[in-house]
Design a protein around this motif. Structure first.
Motif, mmCIF file in Angstrom:
data_model
loop_
_atom_site.group_PDB
_atom_site.id
_atom_site.type_symbol
_atom_site.label_atom_id
_atom_site.label_comp_id
_atom_site.label_asym_id
_atom_site.label_seq_id
_atom_site.Cartn_x
_atom_site.Cartn_y
_atom_site.Cartn_z
ATOM 1 N N ASN A 150 0.721 -1.217 0.164
ATOM 2 C CA ASN A 150 0.162 0.147 0.068
ATOM 3 C C ASN A 150 0.985 1.214 0.024
ATOM 4 O O ASN A 150 2.094 1.113 0.016
ATOM 5 C CB ASN A 150 -0.857 0.054 1.051
ATOM 6 N N LEU A 173 -3.294 10.668 2.205
ATOM 7 C CA LEU A 173 -4.886 10.449 2.028
ATOM 8 C C LEU A 173 -5.415 9.193 2.037
ATOM 9 O O LEU A 173 -6.423 8.803 2.894
ATOM 10 C CB LEU A 173 -5.313 11.318 0.975
ATOM 11 N N PHE A 174 -4.808 8.121 1.375
ATOM 12 C CA PHE A 174 -5.231 6.769 1.418
ATOM 13 C C PHE A 174 -4.104 5.886 1.680
ATOM 14 O O PHE A 174 -3.768 5.168 0.687
ATOM 15 C CB PHE A 174 -5.822 6.482 0.016
ATOM 16 N N ASP A 193 -3.856 3.156 3.197
ATOM 17 C CA ASP A 193 -3.978 1.541 3.232
ATOM 18 C C ASP A 193 -4.217 1.072 1.934
ATOM 19 O O ASP A 193 -4.450 -0.288 1.714
ATOM 20 C CB ASP A 193 -5.253 1.266 4.295
ATOM 21 N N GLN A 194 -4.399 1.946 0.907
ATOM 22 C CA GLN A 194 -4.599 1.509 -0.598
ATOM 23 C C GLN A 194 -3.445 1.497 -1.325
ATOM 24 O O GLN A 194 -2.367 2.456 -1.094
ATOM 25 C CB GLN A 194 -5.871 2.021 -1.105
ATOM 26 N N SER A 199 -2.444 3.518 -3.397
ATOM 27 C CA SER A 199 -2.657 4.847 -3.934
ATOM 28 C C SER A 199 -1.321 5.947 -4.246
ATOM 29 O O SER A 199 -0.635 5.563 -3.518
ATOM 30 C CB SER A 199 -3.864 5.676 -2.858
ATOM 31 N N ALA A 221 -13.479 12.028 -1.391
ATOM 32 C CA ALA A 221 -12.572 11.337 -0.845
ATOM 33 C C ALA A 221 -13.172 10.166 0.180
ATOM 34 O O ALA A 221 -12.623 9.079 0.087
ATOM 35 C CB ALA A 221 -11.645 12.226 0.227
ATOM 36 N N GLU A 222 -14.461 10.035 0.766
ATOM 37 C CA GLU A 222 -15.026 9.340 1.633
ATOM 38 C C GLU A 222 -15.607 8.195 0.544
ATOM 39 O O GLU A 222 -15.226 7.101 1.182
ATOM 40 C CB GLU A 222 -16.146 9.909 2.340
ATOM 41 N N VAL A 247 -14.151 7.151 -2.086
ATOM 42 C CA VAL A 247 -12.770 6.362 -2.622
ATOM 43 C C VAL A 247 -12.195 5.332 -1.518
ATOM 44 O O VAL A 247 -11.728 4.161 -1.461
ATOM 45 C CB VAL A 247 -11.552 7.313 -3.127
ATOM 46 N N ALA A 248 -12.164 6.137 0.044
ATOM 47 C CA ALA A 248 -11.842 5.373 1.005
ATOM 48 C C ALA A 248 -12.515 4.378 1.642
ATOM 49 O O ALA A 248 -12.440 3.653 2.389
ATOM 50 C CB ALA A 248 -11.357 6.225 2.046
ATOM 51 N N VAL A 295 -5.829 3.209 -6.533
ATOM 52 C CA VAL A 295 -6.226 4.685 -6.489
ATOM 53 C C VAL A 295 -5.216 5.685 -7.239
ATOM 54 O O VAL A 295 -4.097 5.575 -6.572
ATOM 55 C CB VAL A 295 -6.547 5.093 -5.343
#
Length: 831
Positions: free
Chosen positions: A63, A93-94, A96-97, A99, A230-231, A233-234, A243
């Protein structure tokens, strides 16, 4: 001890993605033809796509958090900026992905990069569908049209490898079902649960097989409705794994994004001529509002006269709708008075673009304002509404209030509105004028400088020196055609040319060593006479002949009879003669080269594509035409480059370079390799104010040229730019695919009646030369041979040089010998 405070640039904050990817996991070689067809010569777009795909599917990172940790461990600058791992990861911003963000300046073609990533992700089966989200209907419309055009391209489909899961994606929007193989382009409002066109239901349970691409990604960190983007996407229930965000303004106010993995900055784009260059107001005596309007109007009229191939536009940017309405009325009245028009006629020239219902129809008109039959010349807009507006004729931008120009994000947005270059002015480097209030300059100049990355740059350019070191060059205008040919396996040695290509050799040579005293750091130079092992021609010939006898016994050939000792001796002597050697001795390197030339001939037949170039005419150019280039001080600090200057360099430079040069010379924290001061300006025989050496081999070569004994042999020399000076086209095979490119040789040296052209490489190339460099050598050798034939003399010599050969090269140069051949020349010529 004096020092300069270390400045951290945005480039320093870009996270590096490893190139060490298992080809069994990801091999992009089959997609090179597709990238060439999609991106043409825009190599930065190809690089952005490659880096992103390595990150997403190279299986080296779990990630974004893992990528950040790897970079924190490897890059002290990031530690200085972010501090602890916890603090750094908090900025993601993300986290754990998988991204990331791509920073591509406005006008550099983000849509091509988005499409390339999407198409290849689908083609390799990494995901089943792509969702592209954007902040406005204007952008959604533009992206949909562009993607559909690219998806319908037969050239792009044909360039896809046959193994592709999808040769081209299906381009849809949110009111259609998102099926495998599709790219859905939607406004971010479609992510809302309450939206009638919500895309949530069709993506449920598909998160790990979906790529989310966010255009104008800086909006994800805005307030209000944008936070819901953003919410989405997450959202853990949707579970999106991949992402990618793209923006030309990767800022949250004045802070740069923490997850950028590729950056092609506004400065890069301006330097390369991809976008317009920029002039902005640093000082202005005007106080009255009417006087400023007159200056803005005068700029507008001047643009109309200078850029006659198009209809230039002026864009005025305000902070809100009310200010836009007031300004539009004011500008219309001013234009009416200046041009003696009725209010209706003047109003037709002004287009006001806001989210107000009164202006809804105007937003649609934005798509046609570039056209010659549109009456619009002036656009008054609230900043955000012009994002994604693919207009090219804006030649003046006016940020109307300080609030529209008060952060890096806003500055980049305002500048970005006018960066695109009209097709009719490609290659001419047009100028965008930004007419800001000079009273802001003291407060925002450092922000503009950082956005443009000019606060710490040194510019190398042609200047007028006491002695004129400029000289004339010639090149060739070619016509080209392409042919395919088959090479049969050779069944016999071919020595029809009567010689083997060797490297010039010396039996002894003085080599210089630099010593640095510990603690004090004081340096000294010591020269040592080096003697090289040599072999008699007779001995070398006998050794080769004995190998022929052994081959004859094993394979029933008659090489020993056909190539007698006397024949070999004659061939070797002719080979030596061609590289200026008059003694009957062969160096160790050339001995090995001769032995390799008589290797066993068991080669397979092959097919190649041959590009036939036919010279049309000789074109003259002067070194005085060499365009300026520049370097960021951070490159000196990283040890990536070296600055050469003499006592006159500062006085011959522009004000900005004078300032930065003074700081650099006083900065004791820079590496020792960062700056080389030439003690005697008469040994610095270049028409440039300063010279930038981009790596160690170049630095060592320039150090040789400014030595007294070598400078005496030179009438002048110049370091070329990477592009747009003296380009030579070449082609080479990368994997299964043939590629073409251009390169500019590094140095041109004028000596006597000859021009010596030099391409610099590292010593490792002499051992394992790349296919690309083999192709460059072949193309350049053929070019200069043809040029010599056309000018009627052996005026041009071309060489690939590595540091190991600098001593011999300059000895030949001092002695006026024209028959030099370097070790790398010999290696590449024998390929």
């Amino acid at each position: 001890m004096s020092s300069v405070v270390t400045s951290v640039t945005n480039t320093d904050l870009v996270l590096k993605v490893t190139k060490a990817i298992d080809p069994n996991v990801l091999d992009l070689t089959p997609f090179e033809p597709f990238l060439d067809a999609l991106c043409s010569t825009r190599d930065y777009q190809k690089d952005a796509i490659r880096v992103t795909l390595r990150y997403l599917v190279g299986q080296r990172y779990e990630n974004a958090r893992a990528l950040m940790r790897e970079n924190l461990d490897a890059t002290p600058t990031l530690r200085e900026v972010y501090g602890t791992e916890v603090a750094a990861e908090r900025k993601l911003l993300f986290p754990d992905q998988l991204s990331c963000s791509l920073d591509l300046a406005t006008g550099t073609g983000k849509s091509y990069v988005m499409y390339g990533i999407a198409a290849i992700m689908l083609a390799i089966g990494a995901v089943d569908q792509i969702v592209v989200l954007c902040p406005s209907l204007t952008i959604e419309s533009g992206l949909t049209e562009k993607f559909k055009s690219l998806a319908a391209s037969e050239a792009l489909r044909a360039a896809m490898p046959s193994s592709a899961v999808y040769a081209a994606p299906a381009v849809i929007n949110g009111n259609e079902s998102i099926v495998p193989g599709s790219v859905c382009v939607e406004n971010f409002h479609a992510t809302f649960v309450s939206s009638r066109s919500s895309i949530r239901p069709t993506l449920a349970g598909k998160g790990d097989r979906t790529l989310i691409v966010n255009d104008e990604a800086h909006h994800l960190q805005s307030s209000g409705d944008m936070r819901r983007w953003a919410e989405f996407v997450a959202d853990p229930e949707l579970g999106f794994r991949y992402v990618v965000g793209l923006s030309g303004t990767c800022y949250v106010d004045n802070s740069y994004f923490s997850d950028v993995i590729y950056r092609y900055s506004l400065r890069n784009a301006i330097d390369a001529g991809v976008v317009k260059t920029i002039d902005y107001v640093a000082e202005d005596s005007a106080v009255a509002r009417d006087e400023k309007l007159q200056k803005i109007y005068d700029n507008h009229e001047a643009n109309k006269q200078f850029y006659r191939k198009v209809k230039p536009l002026t864009l005025l940017v305000t902070r809100d709708i009310a200010a836009a309405k007031r300004l539009a009325v004011e500008v219309a009245a001013f234009v009416a008075a200046q041009e003696e028009l009725s209010s209706e006629q003047a109003s037709a020239k002004i287009l006001t673009v806001t989210s107000d219902p009164d202006h809804r129809r105007n937003v649609v008109q934005l798509a046609s304002v570039d056209q010659a039959d549109s009456p619009v010349e002036w656009i008054v807009s609230v900043s955000m509404l012009t994002e994604g507006w693919d207009v090219k004729n804006v030649f003046q931008v006016v940020p109307h209030e300080e609030r529209a120009f008060s952060s890096k994000l806003l500055i980049a947005q305002v500048l970005g509105r006018g960066l695109r270059v009209p097709e009719s002015y490609r290659g001419e480097r047009p100028v965008l004028t930004v007419f800001n209030h000079d009273a802001w300059s003291g407060r925002i100049r450092h922000l503009v400088d950082e956005v443009l990355e000019i606060e710490s740059r040194l510019t190398s350019q042609i200047v007028s020196k006491e002695a004129d070191y400029n000289f004339e060059l010639e090149t060739i205008d070619y016509s080209k055609s392409q042919e395919a040919e088959e090479h049969e396996a050779p069944t016999e040695y071919d020595f029809s040319k009567g010689y083997v290509t060797l490297a010039s050799q010396v039996s002894e040579l003085e080599r210089e060593t630099t010593y640095s005293r510990v603690i004090s750091g004081k340096q000294r130079q010591k020269r040592t006479l080096i003697r090289y092992r040599m072999f008699p021609v007779d001995e070398v010939a006998e050794h080769i002949h004995s190998k022929f006898r052994a081959i004859d016994l094993e394979e029933s050939t008659e090489y020993a009879r056909k190539y007698s000792i006397e024949w070999l001796q004659s061939l070797i002597r002719e080979s030596l003669k061609r590289v200026g050697e008059t003694s009957d001795q062969v160096s160790e390197d050339n001995r090995q080269r001769l032995q390799a030339a008589f290797g066993v001939v068991h080669r397979k037949s092959s097919h190649t594509v041959r590009y036939v170039s036919k010279p049309k005419e000789v074109i003259k150019l002067s070194t005085a035409q060499r365009r300026r280039d520049s370097i960021n001080v951070s490159a000196l600090r990283r040890g990536d480059a070296t600055l050469f200057a003499d006592d006159d360099s500062s006085g011959l430079s522009e004000e900005e370079t004078q300032r930065v040069l003074a700081e650099v010379l006083a900065d004791d924290s820079l590496p020792r390799s960062a700056v080389e001061q030439v003690a005697n300006k008469f040994h610095f025989k270049t028409p440039l104010n300063i010279v930038i050496a981009n790596h160690k081999p170049e630095r060592l070569f320039v150090k040789e040229m400014v030595k007294a004994e070598n400078a005496a042999a030179l009438a002048g020399w110049i370091k070329s730019t990477d592009q747009d000076f003296y380009g030579i086209e070449f082609g080479w095979r990368k994997g299964e695919h043939f590629r073409r490119g251009h390169f500019n040789p590094d140095f041109f040296l004028a000596t006597g009646d000859r021009i010596v052209v030099v391409e610099i490489k590292g010593d490792e190339e002499a051992t394992e030369p790349s296919d690309e460099n083999r192709a460059k050598f072949a193309a350049a050798t053929a070019h200069f041979k043809a040029l010599n034939d056309m000018v009627g003399s052996s005026k041009y010599d071309f060489h690939f040089l590595t540091p190991r050969d600098y001593g011999a090269f300059f000895q030949f140069l001092r002695e006026g010998k024209a028959s030099y051949s370097s070790t790398l020349d010999a290696v590449l010529a024998s390929a």
